[in-house]
Every structure is written in C-alpha cells, then in structure tokens.
Design a protein around this motif. Structure first.
Motif, PDB file in Angstrom:
ATOM      1  N   VAL A 197      54.969 -56.847  -5.091  1.00 35.39           N
ATOM      2  CA  VAL A 197      55.759 -55.630  -4.845  1.00 35.39           C
ATOM      3  C   VAL A 197      55.418 -54.567  -5.879  1.00 35.39           C
ATOM      4  CG1 VAL A 197      58.097 -54.662  -4.824  1.00 35.39           C
ATOM      5  CG2 VAL A 197      57.647 -56.850  -3.685  1.00 35.39           C
ATOM      6  N   LEU A 198      55.356 -54.974  -7.149  1.00 37.58           N
ATOM      7  CA  LEU A 198      55.110 -54.014  -8.234  1.00 37.58           C
ATOM      8  C   LEU A 198      53.751 -53.342  -8.072  1.00 37.58           C
ATOM      9  CD1 LEU A 198      56.531 -53.091 -10.920  1.00 37.58           C
ATOM     10  CD2 LEU A 198      54.943 -54.637 -12.070  1.00 37.58           C
ATOM     11  N   PHE A 199      52.709 -54.132  -7.877  1.00 42.41           N
ATOM     12  CA  PHE A 199      51.368 -53.556  -7.750  1.00 42.41           C
ATOM     13  C   PHE A 199      51.227 -52.744  -6.463  1.00 42.41           C
ATOM     14  CE2 PHE A 199      50.369 -56.119 -11.328  1.00 42.41           C
ATOM     15  CZ  PHE A 199      49.190 -55.613 -11.874  1.00 42.41           C
ATOM     16  N   GLY A 200      51.969 -53.118  -5.437  1.00 46.88           N
ATOM     17  CA  GLY A 200      51.949 -52.322  -4.215  1.00 46.88           C
ATOM     18  C   GLY A 200      52.512 -50.932  -4.434  1.00 46.88           C
ATOM     19  N   ILE A 201      53.601 -50.837  -5.213  1.00 48.33           N
ATOM     20  CA  ILE A 201      54.176 -49.523  -5.533  1.00 48.33           C
ATOM     21  C   ILE A 201      53.182 -48.700  -6.343  1.00 48.33           C
ATOM     22  CG2 ILE A 201      56.027 -48.320  -6.765  1.00 48.33           C
ATOM     23  CD1 ILE A 201      57.796 -50.803  -6.221  1.00 48.33           C
ATOM     24  N   LEU A 209      50.227 -48.932 -14.822  1.00 43.83           N
ATOM     25  CA  LEU A 209      51.317 -49.887 -15.037  1.00 43.83           C
ATOM     26  C   LEU A 209      51.467 -50.218 -16.513  1.00 43.83           C
ATOM     27  CD1 LEU A 209      50.247 -52.065 -12.083  1.00 43.83           C
ATOM     28  CD2 LEU A 209      52.660 -51.597 -12.436  1.00 43.83           C
ATOM     29  N   ASP A 210      52.707 -50.436 -16.931  1.00 42.24           N
ATOM     30  CA  ASP A 210      53.020 -50.910 -18.273  1.00 42.24           C
ATOM     31  C   ASP A 210      54.087 -51.991 -18.099  1.00 42.24           C
ATOM     32  OD1 ASP A 210      53.907 -51.339 -20.900  1.00 42.24           O
ATOM     33  OD2 ASP A 210      53.602 -49.253 -21.471  1.00 42.24           O
ATOM     34  N   ILE A 211      53.697 -53.247 -18.318  1.00 46.47           N
ATOM     35  CA  ILE A 211      54.556 -54.382 -17.981  1.00 46.47           C
ATOM     36  C   ILE A 211      55.042 -55.071 -19.255  1.00 46.47           C
ATOM     37  CG2 ILE A 211      54.682 -56.585 -16.752  1.00 46.47           C
ATOM     38  CD1 ILE A 211      52.417 -55.553 -14.941  1.00 46.47           C
ATOM     39  N   PHE A 222      50.876 -67.852 -17.607  1.00 47.42           N
ATOM     40  CA  PHE A 222      50.802 -67.887 -16.148  1.00 47.42           C
ATOM     41  C   PHE A 222      51.044 -66.496 -15.570  1.00 47.42           C
ATOM     42  CE2 PHE A 222      53.018 -68.473 -12.029  1.00 47.42           C
ATOM     43  CZ  PHE A 222      51.981 -69.062 -11.314  1.00 47.42           C
ATOM     44  N   SER A 223      52.092 -65.808 -16.062  1.00 47.88           N
ATOM     45  CA  SER A 223      52.372 -64.451 -15.583  1.00 47.88           C
ATOM     46  C   SER A 223      51.213 -63.511 -15.911  1.00 47.88           C
ATOM     47  CB  SER A 223      53.659 -63.915 -16.213  1.00 47.88           C
ATOM     48  OG  SER A 223      54.786 -64.573 -15.705  1.00 47.88           O
ATOM     49  N   LEU A 224      50.664 -63.639 -17.112  1.00 48.00           N
ATOM     50  CA  LEU A 224      49.556 -62.761 -17.508  1.00 48.00           C
ATOM     51  C   LEU A 224      48.347 -62.978 -16.603  1.00 48.00           C
ATOM     52  CD1 LEU A 224      48.293 -60.678 -19.329  1.00 48.00           C
ATOM     53  CD2 LEU A 224      47.884 -62.462 -21.037  1.00 48.00           C
ATOM     54  N   LYS A 225      48.054 -64.240 -16.256  1.00 42.88           N
ATOM     55  CA  LYS A 225      46.944 -64.510 -15.349  1.00 42.88           C
ATOM     56  C   LYS A 225      47.180 -63.846 -13.997  1.00 42.88           C
ATOM     57  CE  LYS A 225      44.417 -68.169 -12.972  1.00 42.88           C
ATOM     58  NZ  LYS A 225      44.649 -67.557 -11.639  1.00 42.88           N
ATOM     59  N   LEU A 226      48.410 -63.918 -13.481  1.00 47.24           N
ATOM     60  CA  LEU A 226      48.716 -63.268 -12.203  1.00 47.24           C
ATOM     61  C   LEU A 226      48.546 -61.753 -12.306  1.00 47.24           C
ATOM     62  CD1 LEU A 226      51.894 -65.228 -10.994  1.00 47.24           C
ATOM     63  CD2 LEU A 226      49.519 -65.571 -10.286  1.00 47.24           C
ATOM     64  N   ILE A 227      48.945 -61.179 -13.438  1.00 48.98           N
ATOM     65  CA  ILE A 227      48.787 -59.736 -13.645  1.00 48.98           C
ATOM     66  C   ILE A 227      47.307 -59.364 -13.649  1.00 48.98           C
ATOM     67  CG2 ILE A 227      49.095 -57.874 -15.332  1.00 48.98           C
ATOM     68  CD1 ILE A 227      51.746 -59.346 -16.135  1.00 48.98           C
ATOM     69  N   LEU A 228      46.502 -60.175 -14.324  1.00 46.18           N
ATOM     70  CA  LEU A 228      45.063 -59.896 -14.380  1.00 46.18           C
ATOM     71  C   LEU A 228      44.428 -60.044 -13.000  1.00 46.18           C
ATOM     72  CD1 LEU A 228      44.164 -61.700 -17.727  1.00 46.18           C
ATOM     73  CD2 LEU A 228      44.612 -59.268 -17.355  1.00 46.18           C
ATOM     74  N   ASP A 229      44.874 -61.037 -12.241  1.00 42.95           N
ATOM     75  CA  ASP A 229      44.366 -61.200 -10.872  1.00 42.95           C
ATOM     76  C   ASP A 229      44.616 -59.946 -10.052  1.00 42.95           C
ATOM     77  OD1 ASP A 229      43.603 -63.798 -11.447  1.00 42.95           O
ATOM     78  OD2 ASP A 229      45.351 -64.725 -10.471  1.00 42.95           O
ATOM     79  N   ARG A 230      45.817 -59.408 -10.145  1.00 39.67           N
ATOM     80  CA  ARG A 230      46.169 -58.237  -9.339  1.00 39.67           C
ATOM     81  C   ARG A 230      45.516 -56.967  -9.875  1.00 39.67           C
ATOM     82  NH1 ARG A 230      48.919 -62.212  -8.554  1.00 39.67           N
ATOM     83  NH2 ARG A 230      50.162 -62.620  -6.663  1.00 39.67           N
ATOM     84  N   THR A 231      45.337 -56.889 -11.169  1.00 31.99           N
ATOM     85  CA  THR A 231      44.606 -55.751 -11.731  1.00 31.99           C
ATOM     86  C   THR A 231      43.218 -55.668 -11.110  1.00 31.99           C
ATOM     87  OG1 THR A 231      45.821 -55.905 -13.819  1.00 31.99           O
ATOM     88  CG2 THR A 231      43.702 -54.749 -13.853  1.00 31.99           C
ATOM     89  N   GLU A 232      42.561 -56.801 -11.023  1.00 38.23           N
ATOM     90  CA  GLU A 232      41.222 -56.836 -10.455  1.00 38.23           C
ATOM     91  C   GLU A 232      41.252 -56.571  -8.953  1.00 38.23           C
ATOM     92  OE1 GLU A 232      37.195 -59.341 -11.319  1.00 38.23           O
ATOM     93  OE2 GLU A 232      39.118 -60.388 -11.533  1.00 38.23           O
ATOM     94  N   ALA A 233      42.185 -57.209  -8.247  1.00 36.11           N
ATOM     95  CA  ALA A 233      42.234 -57.075  -6.784  1.00 36.11           C
ATOM     96  C   ALA A 233      42.571 -55.657  -6.351  1.00 36.11           C
ATOM     97  CB  ALA A 233      43.255 -58.057  -6.213  1.00 36.11           C
TER      98      ALA A 233
END
Length: 397
Positions: A197-201, A209-211, A222-233
């Motif tokens: 939701v956050l990255f979609g906005i 983004l500043d998380i 784990f959360s940081l890995k998900l953030i990095l995944d979405r940064t790239e995607a």
C-alpha cells in the motif's frame, strides 16, 4: 522581499584559509581574497571566524513539539505503542496547535544556523490533515529564509487505522513532499500488505519515501529486505530513506553487511539520531559500504521525550559521542551528517560553500570544525537565503 547584497569578509570556510564571500541576490557569486565590495553592497567583517554552510536537520517532528510551552510531565510507558497512544490522548485533550508550535521551533532552528529541515507531520484518522496543514503554514511563513520539507507520516500505523491510506493520498496532494512509513511488522502486523500500500501511494504521486524502522534484530532485517525489494521493483532507486534502522546495529556483520551492500546499490540512505538508548547502525561500516548517513534530532521536547534542542552542532556532537569519534577528522564526519550529507539525503538543492549555491552561511567563533562541534558556541551570524537572520544565537527577522 528584497534581498540585500552582502560581502562577508575575513572568514575561514570549513576552517581553510581566510577569504571573502560575495553574496548577490541570495546566492554566493564569488569567493576570494580581499574582494572589493561593489557599490551598494554591505560589508560584514567575519573577524577570522569559522564559516560553515547552513546546517541541515534531516529528521525532526516540528508538529509535535512543546517548545516554549509549560513543562510536560511525562508518565508514559516504555513501549512504542504507549507513546503513540499517549500522544493521541494529549492532542485530544489540549487541541495541540501544530502551526504555532512548528513555527516556534523552526524559528529557533534558524537562530542556531539550520536553514534546511525535513519534518515529519502526523497523519491519522483522529487529526486528519491538521498537522500537515499546520507545518505547511510554517513552511510558507519561513520560506524567505528556510527550506522545509514535509513528510506525511502515519504515526499510528497505515493499516491499523482504516482510512489512513486515503489521508496520506490527500496529504501528498495538499503539498507534502515525502511519504512516510512506520514499522510494517511491529505496528501494522502485515508487512507485505502494508508496504505494498505504501509503495503504491508513493508511485502514484511520484514521491520519495522516508520510513521509520524501529524494529530490532531479525524482525527489522526482514522489514528492511521487503523495503529493498519494493525499492527495486518500483524503480525508486535513490529515493528511499530509512530513519533509525536500529536493526542494523543488532545484526552480526555478515547479515548486516549484505543489507548495507544492497542499500548502497539501490541508493537507499540512512538517517540517524544516534540514539543513546538503542542499537544504532554502525556509522563507519555504513560509510565504508557506500551508504550515505544523515543526522537528525527526531522529536524535540514533546510527549515522547523531554530531551533535545534545535541545535545541529549539538546533534553532531551527540553523533560523535555515540560513535566514539575522537580524532578531528572523525568529528568532521559527524558534522558532515548534519551538513552536506543531510542535504544530499533529503535532496536539498544548491547547497554548499561555492559560487552558485544558495547563500546559507553560519559564522562560528571556533578554531576549526572539531572545536565547533565539541564547544557548540553561539552562532555569531546566520545568513539564510542571503538575509541576515540571526546574530549571537538570537533571531533577527
């Protein structure tokens, strides 16, 4: 507002050789020895003092501060959720005025030499957009002298309070510059959906983004890995910052270094307050990996904590102390976190001590950078966007 042209004479930029700095129409136009003052230009004798660029606050909460109000008796619990719920109750009881309070703190920041600020502003289903609107008002008032970025920040969580996502959309449409996020595991308890939701906005509004990532250890990793995944995607390389990132101070070097290497590759930056009460990302390891690190106060004298001052030289000192920086060259790195690194991480343009840069200058009676950080003397002179804004730590405008 007319911007007077100035000639700042007899100063030592970053502790280097004495020179003069010509300021015209709010910009540095020349730096050199014994410059002649053009007709109508006001000369100011810097008396051989240290000249710094305007200081940068990369992470604060102007909207929350109780600066200049009566002392707040803090009896809140020690958990993050305790502080969040206590703050909501305080706002409901007092009708906290985010416009007046953010202006009071922004002015004091400027008096101490801070000319660029990134401030988070709370967005939730109880206060709606009032805090964003309050800081927007302060940004407009301070615009002739100070540049303020606003982060629309879901302090109470994104998914936990339905309707918050829509409010974040509205905050960005209203004028917020950056989209904030918070602990997708610990607060929202559904990290995949929360970050989707956050990255979609962010993608819809084309905003960085500043998380806030307070989560410790393996949960934070784990959360940081998900953030990095979405940064790239989402193609957001160079547009994501992690505030706090406490987990990076908990992990063993192999796991930590793998995350830092990926952060560097994706241009994901760190913003630290150098908290004395938590594990913090190891500054020198971050820099060695190529991760840029900026510094900020976090909250200043609010319902979360009674500590803090709007003085970025003091924050640089705390960074130096937290990371055991003792040599002069190491202490200069602490100052870098609240000057150029802060400008780069936040994306503040035209920053520095060079012709063409915006004339944001701070004069300090110190022998060098390390002396200024450790002694934190009153700022003799603050020039903000070409205007004399403060003398001896006192607001002049």
């Amino acid at each position: 507002m007319n911007t007077p042209d100035l000639l700042l004479q007899n100063v030592r930029p970053m502790g280097e050789a004495i020179c003069d700095v010509l300021i015209e129409q709010g910009r540095i136009t020349r730096i050199g020895r014994a410059l002649a003052a053009p007709p109508g230009v006001q000369p100011i004798d810097g008396q051989g003092q240290l000249l710094l660029p305007g200081l940068v606050e990369s992470h604060t909460h102007l909207d929350k501060t109780l600066w200049n109000l009566d002392w707040y008796r803090n009896e809140v619990g020690n958990q993050l959720i305790d502080r969040i719920e206590n703050e909501r109750a305080y706002r409901a009881q007092t009708g906290h005025d985010s416009a007046a309070q953010s202006l009071a703190l922004a002015r004091e920041f400027l008096a101490q030499g801070t000319t660029r600020i990134r401030s988070h502003a709370d967005v939730d289903t109880e206060i709606g957009l009032r805090h964003v609107e309050g800081v927007l008002q302060t940004r407009q008032t301070m615009a002739p002298w100070q540049e303020i970025q606003i982060v629309a920040f879901p302090q109470s969580g994104l998914l936990k309070r339905p309707g918050t996502a829509q409010l974040l959309d509205e905050a960005l449409a209203l004028g917020a510059d950056v989209l904030g996020g918070l602990d997708p595991c610990a607060i929202d308890e559904d990290p995949v959906r929360s970050l989707d939701v956050l990255f979609g906005i962010a993608e819809r509004h084309d905003k960085p983004l500043d998380i806030h990532l307070h989560e410790a250890g393996d949960m934070g990793a784990f959360s940081l890995k998900l953030i990095l995944d979405r940064t790239e995607a989402h193609g957001l390389q160079g547009r994501v910052a992690i505030s706090h990132g406490f987990c990076l101070g908990d992990l063993a070097p192999p796991a930590r270094d793998a995350l830092l290497a990926r952060m560097a590759r994706l241009g994901v930056t760190l913003i630290t307050s150098a908290s004395p009460s938590r594990s913090v990302p190891p500054l020198l390891a971050c820099l060695a990996a190529g991760v840029r690190v900026a510094g900020g106060n976090d909250g200043i004298r609010d319902t979360w904590s009674p500590y803090g001052r709007p003085d970025m030289l003091e924050r640089a000192m705390f960074i130096g102390m937290r990371y055991n920086l003792r040599r002069d060259d190491e202490i200069a790195q602490a100052l870098h976190c609240v000057t150029r690194a802060g400008a780069e991480v936040c994306g503040f343009a035209s920053y520095g001590l060079a012709p063409g840069c915006r004339a944001d200058l701070v004069l300090v009676p110190a022998q060098g950078i390390a002396h200024a950080v450790c002694a934190r003397p009153p700022r003799s002179l603050v020039i903000a966007n070409g205007h004399v804004a403060a003398r001896d730590g006192q607001w002049m405008l």
